[in-house]
Design a protein around this motif. Structure first.
Motif, PDB file in Angstrom:
ATOM      1  N   ALA A 343       0.837  -1.200   0.000  1.00 63.77           N
ATOM      2  CA  ALA A 343       0.000   0.000   0.000  1.00 63.77           C
ATOM      3  C   ALA A 343       0.872   1.250   0.000  1.00 63.77           C
ATOM      4  N   PHE A 344       0.458   2.270  -0.733  1.00 61.68           N
ATOM      5  CA  PHE A 344       1.200   3.523  -0.723  1.00 61.68           C
ATOM      6  C   PHE A 344       1.294   4.106   0.686  1.00 61.68           C
ATOM      7  N   ALA A 345       0.303   3.775   1.529  1.00 63.85           N
ATOM      8  CA  ALA A 345       0.323   4.265   2.908  1.00 63.85           C
ATOM      9  C   ALA A 345       1.497   3.709   3.705  1.00 63.85           C
ATOM     10  N   ALA A 346       2.079   2.589   3.237  1.00 64.77           N
ATOM     11  CA  ALA A 346       3.223   1.983   3.920  1.00 64.77           C
ATOM     12  C   ALA A 346       4.549   2.548   3.431  1.00 64.77           C
ATOM     13  N   LEU A 347       4.486   3.505   2.486  1.00 63.05           N
ATOM     14  CA  LEU A 347       5.690   4.041   1.851  1.00 63.05           C
ATOM     15  C   LEU A 347       5.784   5.545   2.066  1.00 63.05           C
ATOM     16  N   GLU A 349       7.393   9.286   0.433  1.00 62.51           N
ATOM     17  CA  GLU A 349       7.322   9.836  -0.919  1.00 62.51           C
ATOM     18  C   GLU A 349       8.422   9.327  -1.841  1.00 62.51           C
ATOM     19  N   GLY A 350       9.469   8.737  -1.274  1.00 61.21           N
ATOM     20  CA  GLY A 350      10.553   8.169  -2.071  1.00 61.21           C
ATOM     21  C   GLY A 350      10.417   6.678  -2.290  1.00 61.21           C
ATOM     22  N   LEU A 351       9.263   6.104  -1.924  1.00 60.02           N
ATOM     23  CA  LEU A 351       8.970   4.667  -2.015  1.00 60.02           C
ATOM     24  C   LEU A 351       9.778   3.830  -1.019  1.00 60.02           C
ATOM     25  N   MET A 352      10.187   4.465   0.082  1.00 60.52           N
ATOM     26  CA  MET A 352      10.849   3.725   1.154  1.00 60.52           C
ATOM     27  C   MET A 352       9.803   3.230   2.147  1.00 60.52           C
ATOM     28  N   LEU A 353       9.973   1.993   2.607  1.00 62.13           N
ATOM     29  CA  LEU A 353       9.085   1.439   3.622  1.00 62.13           C
ATOM     30  C   LEU A 353       9.268   2.205   4.929  1.00 62.13           C
ATOM     31  N   THR A 354       8.201   2.757   5.443  1.00 61.01           N
ATOM     32  CA  THR A 354       8.322   3.565   6.664  1.00 61.01           C
ATOM     33  C   THR A 354       8.739   2.710   7.853  1.00 61.01           C
ATOM     34  N   GLN A 355       8.456   1.410   7.811  1.00 58.38           N
ATOM     35  CA  GLN A 355       8.825   0.531   8.914  1.00 58.38           C
ATOM     36  C   GLN A 355      10.225  -0.062   8.786  1.00 58.38           C
ATOM     37  N   ARG A 356      10.836   0.120   7.612  1.00 57.53           N
ATOM     38  CA  ARG A 356      12.201  -0.380   7.422  1.00 57.53           C
ATOM     39  C   ARG A 356      13.025   0.691   6.706  1.00 57.53           C
ATOM     40  N   PRO A 357      13.554   1.659   7.435  1.00 53.09           N
ATOM     41  CA  PRO A 357      14.370   2.706   6.819  1.00 53.09           C
ATOM     42  C   PRO A 357      15.505   2.117   5.995  1.00 53.09           C
ATOM     43  N   GLY A 358      15.696   2.671   4.810  1.00 50.57           N
ATOM     44  CA  GLY A 358      16.738   2.186   3.920  1.00 50.57           C
ATOM     45  C   GLY A 358      16.275   1.094   2.977  1.00 50.57           C
ATOM     46  N   CYS A 359      15.001   0.684   3.090  1.00 55.81           N
ATOM     47  CA  CYS A 359      14.466  -0.364   2.214  1.00 55.81           C
ATOM     48  C   CYS A 359      13.358   0.230   1.344  1.00 55.81           C
ATOM     49  N   PHE A 360      13.551   0.193   0.028  1.00 53.61           N
ATOM     50  CA  PHE A 360      12.639   0.783  -0.935  1.00 53.61           C
ATOM     51  C   PHE A 360      11.975  -0.326  -1.758  1.00 53.61           C
ATOM     52  N   VAL A 361      10.820  -0.022  -2.338  1.00 53.20           N
ATOM     53  CA  VAL A 361      10.147  -0.987  -3.212  1.00 53.20           C
ATOM     54  C   VAL A 361       9.809  -0.309  -4.537  1.00 53.20           C
ATOM     55  N   ALA A 362       9.642  -1.132  -5.589  1.00 55.20           N
ATOM     56  CA  ALA A 362       9.384  -0.584  -6.919  1.00 55.20           C
ATOM     57  C   ALA A 362       8.626  -1.594  -7.771  1.00 55.20           C
TER      58      ALA A 362
END
Length: 402
Positions: A343-347, A349-362
């Motif tokens: 969900a976008f709510a879990a990301l 604005e840079g598509l980083m997971l808010t619960q795992r800093p430094g981890c992005f999804v695409a």
């Protein structure tokens, strides 16, 4: 490489989104390791290009963006940064000239995906990409990212990660959706996967058998509030094709499929044609001459509306709004793409997971969908580039690895 080995940037998934993320990180001067579960990279990309690789759609940005439906606002900045024009320039920068078809679809002149992929991988390799295949991601263990590899279990400690593991269609090519279990274990919000751009199941009578394989052209499809002009093919299992795929969101929710068999002729004009005396003509010949429908369209009319109404006005309305009973979309693994995902709510604005800093999804891991026709690939490229660039900024803001 030993368990717990520290690396600078890790990209998991070797499809278009993952490769674009790796490209962005390498371009920013970072060292990148790319891990792919399958024996080779870009397998779904290559499959998509077998019938002609539709890279993007040449049309004004507003209508282009509207094709993404409810995800339009979230995807806007990414698609604005990697527009259809940018896609064409990028492909040509890799030595692959493009052309635009009559419907606005953009293809490489070679039509295939393989020359583009080879050129892209050659450039990434020259930039220093370290890539490994048959590395299956098995989730996180604290700060470690774990894989099953041909040499056994491996644990890495990346400073930044981009996950581009795909959706849940065409599992044999790598998008099996198994990653959702790892996300659930971390409490990350993931919307259930659902088929998109999928064929429609129809329980035909035996009278339709001669039409199996026949194209249905010059018609308009409607489901819910969605309308699409395009072709479909009548198959033994139902209907499939690009004209139908944009209606997947409504059909998935159980909306009726309504077909206008003569979208370029008004109901009044059809009524006038049908009201003319048919003389000694059979009803079949009268309909063929008056309606000018293809054999496939006439067969569909007979399949869904027998006995045909005698009143010309009623028959004209039927031709303009023929309801086709169906049993829903084909199974998810037969779909070209899927709806659902992170969900976008879990990301952020840079598509980083808010619960795992430094981890992005695409890519198709994220909860968006779009019809075929260039929209899917463009968004995969755009989200991969966006995630890769933001991952690079994240690294730079925290200093380089010595």
């Amino acid at each position: 490489m030993q368990a717990g080995h520290e690396i600078e940037a890790l990209v998991i998934g070797g499809g278009p989104a993952g490769l674009m993320a790796a490209d962005a990180l390498l371009s920013a001067g970072h060292r990148v390791l790319l891990a792919e579960a399958k024996p080779s990279l870009g397998r779904k990309f290559l499959m998509a290009g077998k019938s002609g690789l539709n890279l993007t759609r040449a049309q004004p940005f507003g209508p282009f963006l509207a094709a993404y439906g409810s995800a339009e606002a979230a995807l806007r900045p990414m698609l604005a940064e990697f527009t259809p024009e940018t896609v064409q320039a990028w492909a040509e920068g890799l030595g692959q000239t493009t052309f635009t078809g009559s419907t606005g679809r953009v293809f490489p002149t070679a039509m295939k995906a393989s020359p583009l992929l080879r050129s892209w991988l050659a450039r990434l390799d020259a930039m220093g990409l370290e890539r490994h295949t048959r590395w299956r991601w098995t989730g996180w263990d604290g700060e470690e990212t774990r894989f099953e590899t041909p040499d056994g279990t491996l644990a890495l400690r990346p400073r930044v990660t981009v996950l581009a593991l795909g959706g849940a269609s065409w599992a044999r090519l790598g998008s099996d959706g198994e990653w959702t279990g790892h996300f659930a274990g971390q409490g990350i919000e993931v919307s259930p996967f659902r088929p998109a751009n999928a064929g429609l199941c129809v329980d035909w009578s035996e009278h339709m058998a001669p039409q199996f394989g026949a194209p249905l052209k010059g018609v308009a499809f409607r489901a819910g509030g969605l309308v699409s002009r395009g072709e479909a093919v009548i198959s033994a299992r139902g209907l499939e094709g690009g004209g139908l795929y944009p209606l997947s969101p409504a059909l998935r929710e159980g909306a009726a499929l309504v077909i206008d068999l003569a979208p370029d002729v008004s109901e009044e004009a059809l009524t006038a044609r049908l009201a003319k005396p048919r003389g000694k003509q059979s009803l079949s010949n009268h309909l063929r001459r008056a309606l000018k429908l293809s054999p496939a369209a006439r067969a569909l009319l007979m399949e869904c509306a027998r006995p045909l109404p005698e009143d010309p006005g009623t028959l004209a309305r039927t031709v303009k709004a023929l309801e086709l009973p169906h049993q829903g979309l084909r199974p998810m693994d037969e779909a070209i793409s899927t709806a659902g995902g992170v969900a976008f709510a879990a990301l952020d604005e840079g598509l980083m997971l808010t619960q795992r800093p430094g981890c992005f999804v695409a890519g198709e891991m994220i909860d968006w969908e779009a019809p075929t026709g260039g929209y899917l690939l463009t968004a995969c490229f755009a989200t991969g580039l966006w995630a890769g660039r933001h991952a690079a900024r994240y690294l730079s803001s925290r200093g380089r690895t010595p």
